[in-house]
Scaffold this active site. Sequence first.
Site, PDB file in Angstrom:
ATOM      1  N   GLY A  34      -4.324  -0.560   6.482  1.00  7.97           N
ATOM      2  CA  GLY A  34      -3.131  -1.178   7.061  1.00  7.97           C
ATOM      3  C   GLY A  34      -2.781  -2.498   6.396  1.00  7.97           C
ATOM      4  O   GLY A  34      -1.627  -2.784   6.094  1.00  7.97           O
ATOM      5  N   CYS A  35      -3.801  -3.308   6.155  1.00 10.88           N
ATOM      6  CA  CYS A  35      -3.567  -4.631   5.558  1.00 10.88           C
ATOM      7  C   CYS A  35      -3.104  -4.511   4.107  1.00 10.88           C
ATOM      8  O   CYS A  35      -2.274  -5.295   3.649  1.00 10.88           O
ATOM      9  CB  CYS A  35      -4.823  -5.482   5.650  1.00 10.88           C
ATOM     10  N   THR A  36      -3.628  -3.529   3.401  1.00 11.17           N
ATOM     11  CA  THR A  36      -3.186  -3.298   2.022  1.00 11.17           C
ATOM     12  C   THR A  36      -1.739  -2.816   2.020  1.00 11.17           C
ATOM     13  O   THR A  36      -0.925  -3.288   1.225  1.00 11.17           O
ATOM     14  CB  THR A  36      -4.111  -2.282   1.311  1.00 11.17           C
TER      15      THR A  36
ATOM     16  N   ALA B  59       0.432  -5.891   2.785  1.00 20.28           N
ATOM     17  CA  ALA B  59       0.495  -6.809   1.642  1.00 20.28           C
ATOM     18  C   ALA B  59       1.362  -6.229   0.520  1.00 20.28           C
ATOM     19  O   ALA B  59       2.182  -6.941  -0.064  1.00 20.28           O
ATOM     20  CB  ALA B  59      -0.914  -7.104   1.125  1.00 20.28           C
TER      21      ALA B  59
END
Length: 151
Positions: free
Chosen positions: A45-47, A50
């Site tokens: 999710g964070c990738t 970003a």
Amino acid sequence: MGLKIGDKIPDFTAKDAAGNDFDSQSVIGVKPLVIYFYPKDNTSGCTAQACSFRDQYEDFKDLGAEVIGISSDSVASHQKFTRQFQLPFILLSDHDKKIRKLFGVPSRLFGILPGRVTYVADKTGTIIMIFDNISATQHIPKALEVIKKLH
């Protein structure tokens, strides 16, 4: 109790992905800001979040805004994350979670998972939008929509 719409972005300092000292005073009052807190480098999710900010970064810059990502990952982790995904915006290491506490970013999943919250501030540093949603990729269009309205 966390920051609310109408509050000013507080002063804070942190190390960026290059290990340099970042002072919020260098951007508050200078340009609109999108400050997003995310749980962890290199998670799916964070990738995705970003990379979505990366893909839209020129749109934010064209509108005069700066994007800043903050997590409790180390400078070394941010460095690797930035290099691996060619992230053009500022990533800050909040290793002691002081900035997260300063903003009042809530935790998820019984306090185990750091929350995912995006703050948009106008040029004066006044918060005009807070988007608190675990869905990683929804933050980017919401933030961009608000920044566009400033123009």
